[in-house]
Write a protein that holds these residues in place. Structure first.
Motif, short mmCIF file in Angstrom:
data_model
loop_
_atom_site.label_atom_id
_atom_site.label_comp_id
_atom_site.label_asym_id
_atom_site.label_seq_id
_atom_site.Cartn_x
_atom_site.Cartn_y
_atom_site.Cartn_z
N ARG A 41 1.01 12.54 -2.48
CA ARG A 41 1.13 13.62 -3.47
C ARG A 41 1.38 13.04 -4.86
O ARG A 41 1.04 13.65 -5.86
CB ARG A 41 2.26 14.57 -3.10
CG ARG A 41 2.00 15.39 -1.89
CD ARG A 41 3.14 16.34 -1.60
NE ARG A 41 2.96 16.92 -0.28
CZ ARG A 41 3.90 17.00 0.63
NH1 ARG A 41 5.12 16.57 0.37
NH2 ARG A 41 3.65 17.52 1.80
N TYR A 42 2.00 11.88 -4.91
CA TYR A 42 2.34 11.25 -6.18
C TYR A 42 1.41 10.10 -6.55
O TYR A 42 1.20 9.82 -7.73
CB TYR A 42 3.78 10.73 -6.13
CG TYR A 42 4.78 11.82 -5.88
CD1 TYR A 42 5.13 12.70 -6.88
CD2 TYR A 42 5.34 11.99 -4.62
CE1 TYR A 42 6.03 13.71 -6.66
CE2 TYR A 42 6.25 13.00 -4.38
CZ TYR A 42 6.59 13.87 -5.40
OH TYR A 42 7.48 14.88 -5.17
N PHE A 43 0.92 9.40 -5.55
CA PHE A 43 0.09 8.22 -5.78
C PHE A 43 -1.17 8.35 -4.93
O PHE A 43 -1.11 8.20 -3.71
CB PHE A 43 0.84 6.94 -5.40
CG PHE A 43 2.24 6.88 -5.93
CD1 PHE A 43 2.48 6.72 -7.29
CD2 PHE A 43 3.32 7.00 -5.08
CE1 PHE A 43 3.78 6.68 -7.77
CE2 PHE A 43 4.62 6.96 -5.56
CZ PHE A 43 4.86 6.79 -6.91
N ALA A 44 -2.29 8.62 -5.56
CA ALA A 44 -3.54 8.84 -4.83
C ALA A 44 -3.98 7.59 -4.07
O ALA A 44 -4.59 7.68 -3.02
CB ALA A 44 -4.64 9.27 -5.79
N ASP A 45 -3.62 6.43 -4.62
CA ASP A 45 -4.01 5.16 -4.00
C ASP A 45 -3.15 4.04 -4.58
O ASP A 45 -2.24 4.30 -5.38
CB ASP A 45 -5.50 4.88 -4.22
CG ASP A 45 -5.92 4.91 -5.68
OD1 ASP A 45 -5.07 4.68 -6.58
OD2 ASP A 45 -7.10 5.17 -5.95
N THR B 85 0.87 -1.18 0.00
CA THR B 85 0.00 0.00 0.00
C THR B 85 0.90 1.23 0.00
O THR B 85 2.12 1.14 0.28
CB THR B 85 -0.90 0.03 1.25
OG1 THR B 85 -0.06 0.19 2.41
CG2 THR B 85 -1.75 -1.23 1.36
N VAL B 86 0.32 2.36 -0.28
CA VAL B 86 1.10 3.61 -0.26
C VAL B 86 1.65 3.84 1.14
O VAL B 86 2.81 4.22 1.31
CB VAL B 86 0.25 4.79 -0.76
CG1 VAL B 86 1.02 6.11 -0.64
CG2 VAL B 86 -0.18 4.57 -2.21
N ARG B 87 0.86 3.57 2.15
CA ARG B 87 1.29 3.75 3.54
C ARG B 87 2.45 2.80 3.86
O ARG B 87 3.43 3.21 4.49
CB ARG B 87 0.12 3.51 4.49
CG ARG B 87 0.43 3.82 5.94
CD ARG B 87 -0.80 3.64 6.82
NE ARG B 87 -1.80 4.66 6.61
CZ ARG B 87 -1.87 5.79 7.31
NH1 ARG B 87 -1.00 6.02 8.26
NH2 ARG B 87 -2.81 6.68 7.07
N GLU B 88 2.35 1.53 3.46
CA GLU B 88 3.44 0.57 3.71
C GLU B 88 4.72 0.99 2.99
O GLU B 88 5.82 0.92 3.56
CB GLU B 88 3.04 -0.83 3.21
CG GLU B 88 1.97 -1.50 4.02
CD GLU B 88 1.41 -2.74 3.36
OE1 GLU B 88 0.77 -3.52 4.08
OE2 GLU B 88 1.58 -2.94 2.13
N LEU B 89 4.57 1.46 1.77
CA LEU B 89 5.72 1.90 1.00
C LEU B 89 6.39 3.10 1.66
O LEU B 89 7.62 3.17 1.75
CB LEU B 89 5.31 2.24 -0.43
CG LEU B 89 6.41 2.73 -1.36
CD1 LEU B 89 7.55 1.72 -1.48
CD2 LEU B 89 5.82 3.05 -2.74
N ALA B 90 5.59 4.02 2.15
CA ALA B 90 6.14 5.19 2.85
C ALA B 90 6.98 4.76 4.04
O ALA B 90 8.09 5.26 4.26
CB ALA B 90 5.02 6.12 3.29
N GLY B 91 6.46 3.80 4.82
CA GLY B 91 7.22 3.30 5.96
C GLY B 91 8.50 2.62 5.54
O GLY B 91 9.54 2.77 6.19
N GLU B 92 8.45 1.91 4.43
CA GLU B 92 9.64 1.21 3.94
C GLU B 92 10.75 2.16 3.53
O GLU B 92 11.93 1.90 3.78
CB GLU B 92 9.24 0.33 2.75
CG GLU B 92 10.37 -0.49 2.18
CD GLU B 92 9.92 -1.38 1.03
OE1 GLU B 92 10.67 -1.48 0.04
OE2 GLU B 92 8.82 -1.97 1.11
#
Length: 190
Positions: free
Chosen positions: A53-57, A36-43
């Motif tokens: 800002r780049y990936f809405a979902d 998910t975008v949230r998981e990727l951010a944490g990674e």
């Protein structure tokens, strides 16, 4: 006390590229699930708000990753005097065998998402243009397009059968050769 997302001091001039690189790396390790975008951010150590800002979902992330995949595929395909129908099929198959998880993600998109502008549509059209050039034989655009999609469909279908275990080949190299031979025998490639 943990910092809030707004307190994270992360500044990255190429955050979108870093995110896509991280997802492609996951796929290259054989991880088939897109984060998910949230998981990727944490990674990658950023606020999930920064990535939104780049990936809405997750679907937008998937389209962007598919765009990266088609750009990589286009780079791997032959060009110039090395480009012909058989070399294109070999390049396509090599990419599918080498980048299986990325390849699966690329071709999991529905047509509307696959051709979405600018991503991944521009990259998909680049690959299609190379294929049209490789199969060009003076027979007219519609005939060439039909041969391209027939050969591509045959390669894709046989690859998927191999990946699913329905096509028995001891090694990826033997599977590649089997698929290549079937395409040659089909008459789609001269």
């Amino acid at each position: 006390m943990p910092k809030s997302d707004s307190d994270q001091p992360y500044h990255h001039g190429a955050l979108k590229e870093a995110a896509l690189t991280a997802v492609v790396a996951r796929l290259r390790r054989g991880e088939d699930e897109l984060p998910t975008v949230r998981e990727l951010a944490g990674e990658i150590g950023v606020s999930h708000r920064a990535l939104y800002r780049y990936f809405a979902d997750k679907d937008a992330l998937k389209q962007a990753v598919a765009g990266e995949g088609f750009a990589l595929l286009a780079e791997r395909l032959p060009s110039g005097s090395d480009l012909n129908a058989l070399s294109l099929i070999d390049g396509f198959l090599s990419f599918a065998f080498d980048e299986t998880s990325l390849y699966r993600l690329m071709f999991s998109l529905r047509a509307a998402a696959l051709l979405a502008e600018p991503v991944p549509g521009q990259q998909v059209r680049r690959v299609i243009a190379l294929a049209m050039q490789a199969f060009e034989d003076g027979a007219g655009e519609e005939a060439v397009r039909n041969r391209v999609f027939s050969a591509w469909g045959l390669a894709h279908g046989l690859f998927d059968l191999w990946r699913a275990g329905a096509l028995r080949a001891a090694t990826p190299e033997l599977a590649h050769e089997f698929i290549r031979t079937r395409i040659l025998e089909s008459g789609l490639v001269a």
